[in-house]
Structure formats: structure tokens, C-alpha cells
Write a protein that holds these residues in place. Structure first.
Motif, PDB file in Angstrom:
ATOM      1  N   ALA A 177       0.802  -1.232   0.000  1.00  0.00           N
ATOM      2  CA  ALA A 177       0.000   0.000   0.000  1.00  0.00           C
ATOM      3  C   ALA A 177       0.826   1.269   0.000  1.00  0.00           C
ATOM      4  CB  ALA A 177      -1.018   0.021   1.133  1.00  0.00           C
ATOM      5  N   THR A 178       2.108   1.178  -0.327  1.00  0.00           N
ATOM      6  CA  THR A 178       2.905   2.385  -0.511  1.00  0.00           C
ATOM      7  C   THR A 178       2.496   3.044  -1.822  1.00  0.00           C
ATOM      8  OG1 THR A 178       4.769   1.419   0.676  1.00  0.00           O
ATOM      9  CG2 THR A 178       5.224   3.293  -0.764  1.00  0.00           C
ATOM     10  N   THR A 179       2.179   4.332  -1.742  1.00  0.00           N
ATOM     11  CA  THR A 179       1.688   5.035  -2.920  1.00  0.00           C
ATOM     12  C   THR A 179       2.632   6.149  -3.352  1.00  0.00           C
ATOM     13  OG1 THR A 179       0.406   6.548  -1.529  1.00  0.00           O
ATOM     14  CG2 THR A 179      -0.728   4.579  -2.335  1.00  0.00           C
ATOM     15  N   ARG A 180       2.550   6.491  -4.614  1.00  0.00           N
ATOM     16  CA  ARG A 180       3.263   7.637  -5.171  1.00  0.00           C
ATOM     17  C   ARG A 180       2.351   8.296  -6.180  1.00  0.00           C
ATOM     18  NH1 ARG A 180       8.047   6.551  -8.199  1.00  0.00           N
ATOM     19  NH2 ARG A 180       8.500   8.752  -7.944  1.00  0.00           N
ATOM     20  N   TYR A 181       2.447   9.622  -6.276  1.00  0.00           N
ATOM     21  CA  TYR A 181       1.607  10.382  -7.198  1.00  0.00           C
ATOM     22  C   TYR A 181       2.433  11.375  -7.998  1.00  0.00           C
ATOM     23  CZ  TYR A 181      -2.299   8.768  -4.307  1.00  0.00           C
ATOM     24  OH  TYR A 181      -3.223   7.996  -3.634  1.00  0.00           O
ATOM     25  N   ALA A 182       1.975  11.626  -9.201  1.00  0.00           N
ATOM     26  CA  ALA A 182       2.530  12.729  -9.959  1.00  0.00           C
ATOM     27  C   ALA A 182       2.113  14.034  -9.282  1.00  0.00           C
ATOM     28  CB  ALA A 182       2.012  12.692 -11.392  1.00  0.00           C
ATOM     29  N   ASP A 183       2.981  15.027  -9.342  1.00  0.00           N
ATOM     30  CA  ASP A 183       2.672  16.307  -8.692  1.00  0.00           C
ATOM     31  C   ASP A 183       1.360  16.898  -9.212  1.00  0.00           C
ATOM     32  OD1 ASP A 183       6.140  17.448  -8.471  1.00  0.00           O
ATOM     33  OD2 ASP A 183       4.955  16.148  -7.169  1.00  0.00           O
ATOM     34  N   SER A 184       1.069  16.667 -10.469  1.00  0.00           N
ATOM     35  CA  SER A 184      -0.115  17.276 -11.081  1.00  0.00           C
ATOM     36  C   SER A 184      -1.434  16.731 -10.536  1.00  0.00           C
ATOM     37  CB  SER A 184      -0.072  17.082 -12.600  1.00  0.00           C
ATOM     38  OG  SER A 184      -0.032  15.694 -12.914  1.00  0.00           O
ATOM     39  N   VAL A 185      -1.387  15.588  -9.864  1.00  0.00           N
ATOM     40  CA  VAL A 185      -2.633  14.992  -9.374  1.00  0.00           C
ATOM     41  C   VAL A 185      -2.686  14.876  -7.855  1.00  0.00           C
ATOM     42  CG1 VAL A 185      -2.832  13.682 -11.519  1.00  0.00           C
ATOM     43  CG2 VAL A 185      -1.890  12.571  -9.474  1.00  0.00           C
ATOM     44  N   LYS A 186      -1.609  15.242  -7.193  1.00  0.00           N
ATOM     45  CA  LYS A 186      -1.589  15.143  -5.730  1.00  0.00           C
ATOM     46  C   LYS A 186      -2.720  15.965  -5.117  1.00  0.00           C
ATOM     47  CE  LYS A 186       3.316  14.170  -4.906  1.00  0.00           C
ATOM     48  NZ  LYS A 186       4.605  14.713  -4.420  1.00  0.00           N
ATOM     49  N   GLY A 187      -3.403  15.362  -4.160  1.00  0.00           N
ATOM     50  CA  GLY A 187      -4.504  16.030  -3.503  1.00  0.00           C
ATOM     51  C   GLY A 187      -5.819  15.917  -4.230  1.00  0.00           C
ATOM     52  N   ARG A 188      -5.808  15.428  -5.460  1.00  0.00           N
ATOM     53  CA  ARG A 188      -7.041  15.282  -6.240  1.00  0.00           C
ATOM     54  C   ARG A 188      -7.343  13.821  -6.554  1.00  0.00           C
ATOM     55  NH1 ARG A 188      -7.346  17.234 -11.258  1.00  0.00           N
ATOM     56  NH2 ARG A 188      -5.126  16.985 -11.711  1.00  0.00           N
ATOM     57  N   PHE A 189      -6.317  13.030  -6.788  1.00  0.00           N
ATOM     58  CA  PHE A 189      -6.480  11.625  -7.150  1.00  0.00           C
ATOM     59  C   PHE A 189      -6.033  10.744  -5.981  1.00  0.00           C
ATOM     60  CE2 PHE A 189      -5.904  12.013 -12.071  1.00  0.00           C
ATOM     61  CZ  PHE A 189      -6.882  12.994 -12.090  1.00  0.00           C
ATOM     62  N   THR A 190      -6.689   9.597  -5.850  1.00  0.00           N
ATOM     63  CA  THR A 190      -6.319   8.628  -4.829  1.00  0.00           C
ATOM     64  C   THR A 190      -6.263   7.237  -5.457  1.00  0.00           C
ATOM     65  OG1 THR A 190      -7.417   9.917  -3.097  1.00  0.00           O
ATOM     66  CG2 THR A 190      -6.894   7.626  -2.592  1.00  0.00           C
ATOM     67  N   VAL A 191      -5.129   6.586  -5.295  1.00  0.00           N
ATOM     68  CA  VAL A 191      -4.959   5.230  -5.820  1.00  0.00           C
ATOM     69  C   VAL A 191      -5.075   4.235  -4.671  1.00  0.00           C
ATOM     70  CG1 VAL A 191      -2.419   5.324  -5.643  1.00  0.00           C
ATOM     71  CG2 VAL A 191      -3.511   3.705  -7.228  1.00  0.00           C
ATOM     72  N   THR A 192      -5.833   3.201  -4.893  1.00  0.00           N
ATOM     73  CA  THR A 192      -5.996   2.131  -3.901  1.00  0.00           C
ATOM     74  C   THR A 192      -5.992   0.793  -4.632  1.00  0.00           C
ATOM     75  OG1 THR A 192      -8.410   2.295  -4.036  1.00  0.00           O
ATOM     76  CG2 THR A 192      -7.330   3.547  -2.281  1.00  0.00           C
ATOM     77  N   ARG A 193      -5.869  -0.255  -3.850  1.00  0.00           N
ATOM     78  CA  ARG A 193      -5.946  -1.593  -4.438  1.00  0.00           C
ATOM     79  C   ARG A 193      -6.574  -2.540  -3.442  1.00  0.00           C
ATOM     80  NH1 ARG A 193      -0.144  -3.712  -5.927  1.00  0.00           N
ATOM     81  NH2 ARG A 193      -1.235  -5.713  -6.183  1.00  0.00           N
ATOM     82  N   ASP A 194      -7.252  -3.529  -3.967  1.00  0.00           N
ATOM     83  CA  ASP A 194      -7.835  -4.601  -3.166  1.00  0.00           C
ATOM     84  C   ASP A 194      -7.058  -5.859  -3.511  1.00  0.00           C
ATOM     85  OD1 ASP A 194      -9.361  -6.787  -2.263  1.00  0.00           O
ATOM     86  OD2 ASP A 194     -11.217  -5.625  -2.399  1.00  0.00           O
ATOM     87  N   ASN A 195      -6.184  -6.276  -2.613  1.00  0.00           N
ATOM     88  CA  ASN A 195      -5.321  -7.420  -2.906  1.00  0.00           C
ATOM     89  C   ASN A 195      -6.091  -8.735  -2.964  1.00  0.00           C
ATOM     90  OD1 ASN A 195      -2.958  -5.888  -3.115  1.00  0.00           O
ATOM     91  ND2 ASN A 195      -2.598  -5.991  -0.904  1.00  0.00           N
ATOM     92  N   ILE A 196      -7.233  -8.804  -2.312  1.00  0.00           N
ATOM     93  CA  ILE A 196      -8.042 -10.022  -2.375  1.00  0.00           C
ATOM     94  C   ILE A 196      -8.672 -10.147  -3.754  1.00  0.00           C
ATOM     95  CG2 ILE A 196      -9.997 -11.275  -1.388  1.00  0.00           C
ATOM     96  CD1 ILE A 196      -7.575 -11.020   0.469  1.00  0.00           C
ATOM     97  N   LYS A 197      -9.214  -9.039  -4.249  1.00  0.00           N
ATOM     98  CA  LYS A 197      -9.839  -9.056  -5.569  1.00  0.00           C
ATOM     99  C   LYS A 197      -8.821  -8.828  -6.680  1.00  0.00           C
ATOM    100  CE  LYS A 197     -14.307  -7.281  -3.942  1.00  0.00           C
ATOM    101  NZ  LYS A 197     -15.306  -6.176  -4.075  1.00  0.00           N
ATOM    102  N   ASN A 198      -7.591  -8.480  -6.302  1.00  0.00           N
ATOM    103  CA  ASN A 198      -6.545  -8.154  -7.277  1.00  0.00           C
ATOM    104  C   ASN A 198      -7.037  -7.070  -8.235  1.00  0.00           C
ATOM    105  OD1 ASN A 198      -3.861  -8.487  -7.905  1.00  0.00           O
ATOM    106  ND2 ASN A 198      -4.215 -10.141  -9.371  1.00  0.00           N
ATOM    107  N   THR A 199      -7.567  -6.022  -7.640  1.00  0.00           N
ATOM    108  CA  THR A 199      -8.139  -4.920  -8.424  1.00  0.00           C
ATOM    109  C   THR A 199      -7.532  -3.605  -7.972  1.00  0.00           C
ATOM    110  OG1 THR A 199     -10.221  -6.121  -8.716  1.00  0.00           O
ATOM    111  CG2 THR A 199     -10.269  -3.747  -9.074  1.00  0.00           C
TER     112      THR A 199
END
Length: 124
Positions: free
Chosen positions: A55-77
């Protein structure tokens, strides 16, 4: 082999929101790092965000604070919640995966698995 299938793109007015999904099938160890890239007409593909299995995340500066990336490891999504969308966010968004963890630096060329892409259009 890993198959990535994106969904959730569409058209929205500036200030609106969209949520992208990317369903992965195949060996889970090949998707330790998953990311979102985008490519606008006439521009190079650029990284948007990434997340590894811990769950370590990184964002491009242009989307920080607006976009959120997540993942569900059980569903592999993989997901990308996009808020406060701007016309400059218009692009084809691609889901990508690689076996090694994301690390502090990577490029599109480091990812071996790609989805087919989904169009996001933001009108002013």
C-alpha cells in the motif's frame, strides 16, 4: 501471464469526479506494483500514480490532492478515484503492473503488463 482490464472512464465536466477500476487476472506475484499512466494526444505516456502490495503510494505532482490510488489485494483490483477533474486531465488512462515493487523511481518501460486503456474526457 497477467491480463489487465480497465473500466470506469467517461466524460465529465471540470470539477467532477470519476473512478477507474482495473481488474487483474493471473499470478498475483506479477502485480506487486500496479500503476496508472495516461497519454494525451500528441504527448508521451506519463505516470499518474502507483501503489505496491504493501500500500505504498506515489503520485505525480499534477494529481496530488485530487487523485487517490488504492488496491484490493483479495480481488486483485486497482482503483483510481479522480476528484476535482480538470480539462488537462483528459487522456487515455492505462493500468499497468510489474512484478518488482514500485520503488522510488520507475518509468512506463519498467512495466511489463498493460491494460487496453480507458478514455477520460473533462470538459470546461
Amino acid at each position: 501471464q497477467v491480463l489487465l482490464v480497465e473500466s470506469g472512464g467517461g466524460s465529465v465536466q471540470a470539477g467532477g469526479s470519476l473512478r477507474l477500476s482495473c481488474a487483474a487476472s493471473g499470478p498475483t506475484y506479477r502485480t506487486n506494483c500496479m500503476g496508472w499512466f495516461r497519454q494525451a494526444p500528441g504527448k508521451e505516456r506519463e505516470v499518474v500514480a502507483s501503489i505496491d502490495r504493501s500500500a505504498t503510494t506515489r503520485y505525480a505532482d499534477s494529481v496530488k490532492g485530487r487523485f487517490t490510488v488504492t488496491r484490493d489485494n483479495i480481488k486483485n483490483t486497482l482503483y483510481l478515484q479522480m476528484n476535482s477533474l480538470r480539462p488537462e486531465d483528459t487522456a487515455i488512462y492505462y493500468c499497468a503492473a510489474k512484478q518488482t515493487y514500485c520503488g522510488s523511481s520507475y518509468t512506463a518501460g519498467d512495466f511489463g503488463y498493460w491494460g487496453q486503456g480507458t478514455q477520460v474526457t473533462v470538459s470546461s
